[in-house]
Motif scaffolding. Structure first.
Motif, short mmCIF file in Angstrom:
data_model
loop_
_atom_site.label_atom_id
_atom_site.label_comp_id
_atom_site.label_asym_id
_atom_site.label_seq_id
_atom_site.Cartn_x
_atom_site.Cartn_y
_atom_site.Cartn_z
N ASP A 85 11.03 8.09 3.81
CA ASP A 85 12.72 7.76 3.50
C ASP A 85 12.83 6.43 4.04
OD1 ASP A 85 13.33 10.27 2.62
OD2 ASP A 85 13.38 11.30 4.71
N ASP A 86 12.04 5.80 4.65
CA ASP A 86 12.12 4.58 5.46
C ASP A 86 12.29 3.40 4.30
OD1 ASP A 86 11.78 1.79 6.66
OD2 ASP A 86 10.89 2.92 8.36
N PRO A 87 13.22 2.57 4.17
CA PRO A 87 13.37 1.59 2.92
C PRO A 87 11.87 0.75 3.31
CG PRO A 87 15.18 1.51 4.11
CD PRO A 87 14.45 2.53 4.88
N LEU A 88 11.16 0.44 4.15
CA LEU A 88 10.07 -0.25 4.15
C LEU A 88 8.88 0.32 3.51
CD1 LEU A 88 9.21 -2.69 5.66
CD2 LEU A 88 8.47 -1.26 7.69
N THR A 126 9.13 1.76 0.28
CA THR A 126 9.24 1.29 -1.04
C THR A 126 8.80 -0.19 -0.96
OG1 THR A 126 10.81 2.99 -1.43
CG2 THR A 126 10.42 1.32 -3.12
N LEU A 127 9.25 -0.98 -0.15
CA LEU A 127 9.29 -2.41 -0.07
C LEU A 127 7.74 -2.80 0.34
CD1 LEU A 127 12.21 -3.60 2.11
CD2 LEU A 127 11.81 -3.64 -0.21
N THR A 128 6.92 -2.02 0.86
CA THR A 128 5.65 -2.29 1.08
C THR A 128 4.75 -1.76 0.02
OG1 THR A 128 5.14 -0.31 2.47
CG2 THR A 128 5.61 -2.48 3.70
N LEU A 129 5.14 -0.90 -0.57
CA LEU A 129 4.38 -0.42 -1.90
C LEU A 129 4.54 -1.43 -2.92
CD1 LEU A 129 2.89 2.22 -3.10
CD2 LEU A 129 5.01 3.02 -3.64
N TYR A 130 5.84 -2.00 -3.13
CA TYR A 130 6.15 -3.17 -4.14
C TYR A 130 5.27 -4.43 -3.71
CZ TYR A 130 8.72 -6.46 -6.76
OH TYR A 130 9.22 -7.41 -7.72
N GLY A 131 5.23 -4.90 -2.40
CA GLY A 131 4.39 -5.85 -1.98
C GLY A 131 3.07 -5.59 -2.62
N ALA A 132 2.55 -4.48 -2.32
CA ALA A 132 1.11 -4.00 -2.78
C ALA A 132 1.10 -3.86 -4.21
CB ALA A 132 0.77 -2.62 -2.25
N ALA A 133 1.83 -3.78 -5.11
CA ALA A 133 1.85 -3.80 -6.42
C ALA A 133 1.76 -5.13 -6.86
CB ALA A 133 3.10 -2.97 -6.93
N GLN A 134 2.56 -5.97 -6.23
CA GLN A 134 2.75 -7.24 -6.71
C GLN A 134 1.28 -8.12 -6.34
OE1 GLN A 134 6.09 -8.70 -4.42
NE2 GLN A 134 6.94 -9.38 -6.33
N ALA A 135 0.78 -7.72 -5.16
CA ALA A 135 -0.56 -8.41 -4.80
C ALA A 135 -1.54 -7.89 -5.92
CB ALA A 135 -1.00 -7.83 -3.15
N GLU A 136 -1.69 -6.71 -6.02
CA GLU A 136 -2.52 -6.07 -6.90
C GLU A 136 -2.39 -6.64 -8.35
OE1 GLU A 136 -1.89 -2.08 -5.85
OE2 GLU A 136 -3.78 -1.80 -4.40
N LEU A 170 -0.48 -2.01 2.26
CA LEU A 170 -0.68 -0.59 2.07
C LEU A 170 -1.19 0.12 3.35
CD1 LEU A 170 -2.88 -0.41 -1.23
CD2 LEU A 170 -0.40 0.69 -0.97
N ASP A 171 -1.56 -0.64 4.45
CA ASP A 171 -1.80 -0.07 5.64
C ASP A 171 -0.36 0.08 6.31
OD1 ASP A 171 -4.58 -0.14 5.58
OD2 ASP A 171 -4.74 -2.18 6.76
N ILE A 172 0.57 -0.66 6.20
CA ILE A 172 1.98 -0.39 6.90
C ILE A 172 2.59 0.67 5.98
CG2 ILE A 172 4.22 -1.56 7.09
CD1 ILE A 172 2.91 -4.46 6.75
N ASN A 173 2.30 0.75 4.80
CA ASN A 173 3.06 1.73 3.88
C ASN A 173 2.63 3.21 4.32
OD1 ASN A 173 2.59 3.64 1.28
ND2 ASN A 173 4.61 2.48 1.27
N LYS A 174 1.41 3.46 4.86
CA LYS A 174 0.74 4.52 5.37
C LYS A 174 1.50 5.07 6.74
CE LYS A 174 -3.77 4.10 3.24
NZ LYS A 174 -5.00 3.48 3.00
N LYS A 175 1.90 3.84 7.38
CA LYS A 175 2.60 4.11 8.79
C LYS A 175 3.99 4.54 8.78
CE LYS A 175 -0.25 0.67 10.66
NZ LYS A 175 -0.50 -0.48 11.26
#
Length: 126
Positions: A32-35, A37-47, A23-28
């Motif tokens: 429109d950056d593919p990163l 959605t990918l970091t949001l997905y990573g956060a979802a999986q971790a949560e 989520l820290d990466i996601n905020k940065k």
């Protein structure tokens, strides 16, 4: 480098910390950056792995609105509803997803998978 650290943290089973890192990466990054959605997905999986199902569901609901990532969002959201015993809601999510796939032929692998999940949940519902 930050994404790799988040991945490694997730792999070590440190789910809450991994979610925070993603989520820290996601905020940065720009939406429109593919990163994004990918970091949001990573956060979802971790949560999801840490049992933070409400937070995971929120992220999956957001992910299903990004082109190319819909299947991850729909599948994740439906899975969370199913884990929560909300079979009717899980069915609703899969049926919405099936609608999104209506332009694809019935033999499209993803449509077949969603059809199978709907059929399985319908028998579970009864």
């Amino acid at each position: 480098a930050e994404v790799e650290i988040a991945h490694e943290t997730l792999e070590k089973g440190e789910y809450s910390e991994a979610a925070r890192l993603y989520l820290d990466i996601n905020k940065k990054v720009d939406k429109d950056d593919p990163l994004h959605t990918l970091t949001l997905y990573g956060a979802a999986q971790a949560e999801e792995a840490s049992g933070q199902l409400t937070a995971a569901l929120s992220h999956y609901d957001t992910i299903k609105n990004f082109a190319g990532y819909e299947s991850l969002g729909f599948a994740g959201a439906a899975r969370i509803h199913e884990i929560n015993g909300e079979i009717a809601k899980a069915l609703e999510v899969y049926e919405l997803y099936l609608g999104e796939l209506s332009d694809y032929p019935a033999t499209y692998p993803e449509r077949i998978l969603v059809d199978e999940k709907i059929a399985r949940l319908k028998t579970k519902k009864q």
